[in-house]
Design a protein around this motif. Structure first.
Motif, PDB file in Angstrom:
ATOM      1  N   THR A 296       0.829  -1.206   0.000  1.00  0.00           N
ATOM      2  CA  THR A 296       0.000   0.000   0.000  1.00  0.00           C
ATOM      3  C   THR A 296       0.865   1.259   0.000  1.00  0.00           C
ATOM      4  OG1 THR A 296      -1.773  -1.146   1.156  1.00  0.00           O
ATOM      5  CG2 THR A 296      -1.772   1.263   1.298  1.00  0.00           C
ATOM      6  N   LEU A 297       1.888   1.282   0.831  1.00  0.00           N
ATOM      7  CA  LEU A 297       2.744   2.462   0.943  1.00  0.00           C
ATOM      8  C   LEU A 297       3.564   2.720  -0.318  1.00  0.00           C
ATOM      9  CD1 LEU A 297       3.963   1.819   4.581  1.00  0.00           C
ATOM     10  CD2 LEU A 297       2.527   3.736   3.856  1.00  0.00           C
ATOM     11  N   LEU A 298       4.050   1.644  -0.941  1.00  0.00           N
ATOM     12  CA  LEU A 298       4.927   1.784  -2.107  1.00  0.00           C
ATOM     13  C   LEU A 298       4.179   1.724  -3.434  1.00  0.00           C
ATOM     14  CD1 LEU A 298       7.840  -0.469  -0.812  1.00  0.00           C
ATOM     15  CD2 LEU A 298       7.843   2.019  -1.018  1.00  0.00           C
ATOM     16  N   GLY A 299       2.931   1.271  -3.403  1.00  0.00           N
ATOM     17  CA  GLY A 299       2.149   1.200  -4.623  1.00  0.00           C
ATOM     18  C   GLY A 299       2.571   0.086  -5.565  1.00  0.00           C
ATOM     19  N   THR A 300       3.297  -0.894  -5.048  1.00  0.00           N
ATOM     20  CA  THR A 300       3.762  -2.020  -5.852  1.00  0.00           C
ATOM     21  C   THR A 300       3.950  -3.220  -4.938  1.00  0.00           C
ATOM     22  OG1 THR A 300       5.469  -2.744  -7.400  1.00  0.00           O
ATOM     23  CG2 THR A 300       6.204  -1.384  -5.584  1.00  0.00           C
ATOM     24  N   SER A 301       4.097  -4.389  -5.511  1.00  0.00           N
ATOM     25  CA  SER A 301       4.361  -5.578  -4.706  1.00  0.00           C
ATOM     26  C   SER A 301       5.861  -5.619  -4.398  1.00  0.00           C
ATOM     27  CB  SER A 301       3.938  -6.835  -5.465  1.00  0.00           C
ATOM     28  OG  SER A 301       4.059  -7.960  -4.632  1.00  0.00           O
ATOM     29  N   PRO A 302       6.248  -5.249  -3.184  1.00  0.00           N
ATOM     30  CA  PRO A 302       7.666  -5.048  -2.882  1.00  0.00           C
ATOM     31  C   PRO A 302       8.412  -6.336  -2.520  1.00  0.00           C
ATOM     32  CG  PRO A 302       6.363  -4.477  -0.978  1.00  0.00           C
ATOM     33  CD  PRO A 302       5.396  -4.881  -2.063  1.00  0.00           C
ATOM     34  N   THR A 303       9.693  -6.308  -2.786  1.00  0.00           N
ATOM     35  CA  THR A 303      10.591  -7.373  -2.337  1.00  0.00           C
ATOM     36  C   THR A 303      10.952  -7.106  -0.881  1.00  0.00           C
ATOM     37  OG1 THR A 303      12.561  -6.119  -2.917  1.00  0.00           O
ATOM     38  CG2 THR A 303      11.622  -7.549  -4.643  1.00  0.00           C
ATOM     39  N   PRO A 304      11.435  -8.113  -0.172  1.00  0.00           N
ATOM     40  CA  PRO A 304      11.913  -7.863   1.200  1.00  0.00           C
ATOM     41  C   PRO A 304      12.979  -6.765   1.247  1.00  0.00           C
ATOM     42  CG  PRO A 304      11.657 -10.211   0.862  1.00  0.00           C
ATOM     43  CD  PRO A 304      11.437  -9.548  -0.487  1.00  0.00           C
ATOM     44  N   GLU A 305      13.838  -6.706   0.225  1.00  0.00           N
ATOM     45  CA  GLU A 305      14.897  -5.684   0.185  1.00  0.00           C
ATOM     46  C   GLU A 305      14.293  -4.288   0.047  1.00  0.00           C
ATOM     47  OE1 GLU A 305      14.839  -8.459  -1.803  1.00  0.00           O
ATOM     48  OE2 GLU A 305      16.373  -9.572  -0.699  1.00  0.00           O
ATOM     49  N   ALA A 306      13.237  -4.164  -0.777  1.00  0.00           N
ATOM     50  CA  ALA A 306      12.577  -2.862  -0.939  1.00  0.00           C
ATOM     51  C   ALA A 306      11.907  -2.434   0.366  1.00  0.00           C
ATOM     52  CB  ALA A 306      11.550  -2.925  -2.070  1.00  0.00           C
ATOM     53  N   CYS A 307      11.328  -3.398   1.075  1.00  0.00           N
ATOM     54  CA  CYS A 307      10.688  -3.094   2.367  1.00  0.00           C
ATOM     55  C   CYS A 307      11.726  -2.594   3.364  1.00  0.00           C
ATOM     56  CB  CYS A 307       9.978  -4.326   2.918  1.00  0.00           C
ATOM     57  SG  CYS A 307       8.594  -4.891   1.906  1.00  0.00           S
ATOM     58  N   LEU A 308      12.855  -3.270   3.423  1.00  0.00           N
ATOM     59  CA  LEU A 308      13.913  -2.867   4.355  1.00  0.00           C
ATOM     60  C   LEU A 308      14.453  -1.484   3.983  1.00  0.00           C
ATOM     61  CD1 LEU A 308      15.526  -3.612   6.833  1.00  0.00           C
ATOM     62  CD2 LEU A 308      17.146  -4.799   5.363  1.00  0.00           C
ATOM     63  N   GLY A 309      14.618  -1.232   2.689  1.00  0.00           N
ATOM     64  CA  GLY A 309      15.094   0.077   2.243  1.00  0.00           C
ATOM     65  C   GLY A 309      14.135   1.189   2.632  1.00  0.00           C
ATOM     66  N   TYR A 310      12.840   0.946   2.475  1.00  0.00           N
ATOM     67  CA  TYR A 310      11.827   1.935   2.844  1.00  0.00           C
ATOM     68  C   TYR A 310      11.855   2.164   4.351  1.00  0.00           C
ATOM     69  CZ  TYR A 310       7.363   4.423   2.664  1.00  0.00           C
ATOM     70  OH  TYR A 310       6.382   5.380   2.752  1.00  0.00           O
TER      71      TYR A 310
END
Length: 96
Positions: free
Chosen positions: A34-48
């Motif tokens: 929801t926050l990123l507007g895409t289906s994120p990878t674990p790495e993208a979640c950690l970066g955010y």
């Protein structure tokens, strides 16, 4: 309990310790979607999380206070919990 934020595949969530609370806070992949507007990878979640760590920690503290969550009790944040605090951040509120 790890003192670093990390991804847990078993619950598809990023988890981080809540300082002074003695428990962990989890943020599910769906909240990041929801926050990123895409289906994120674990790495993208950690970066955010790393980019907005103070927001995540403030959201956890606010939820603990609002709900009266006892010390040592784990909790989770929703995208709404995080968005509420993001809007309070001065650089976000000023459109930066």
């Amino acid at each position: 309990m790890s003192s670093e934020p990390h991804w847990r595949d078993d619950i598809a969530s990023l988890v981080f310790p809540v300082t002074g609370h003695g428990a962990i806070c989890a943020v599910h992949r769906g909240a990041f979607r929801t926050l990123l507007g895409t289906s994120p990878t674990p790495e993208a979640c950690l970066g955010y999380f790393q980019r907005f760590e103070s927001v995540f920690r403030a959201a956890a503290s606010a939820k603990i206070a609002r709900r009266g969550i006892l010390s040592g009790t784990s909790l989770h944040l929703t995208s709404r919990d995080i968005a509420r605090k993001l809007l309070e951040e001065p650089q976000i509120a000023n459109g930066e």
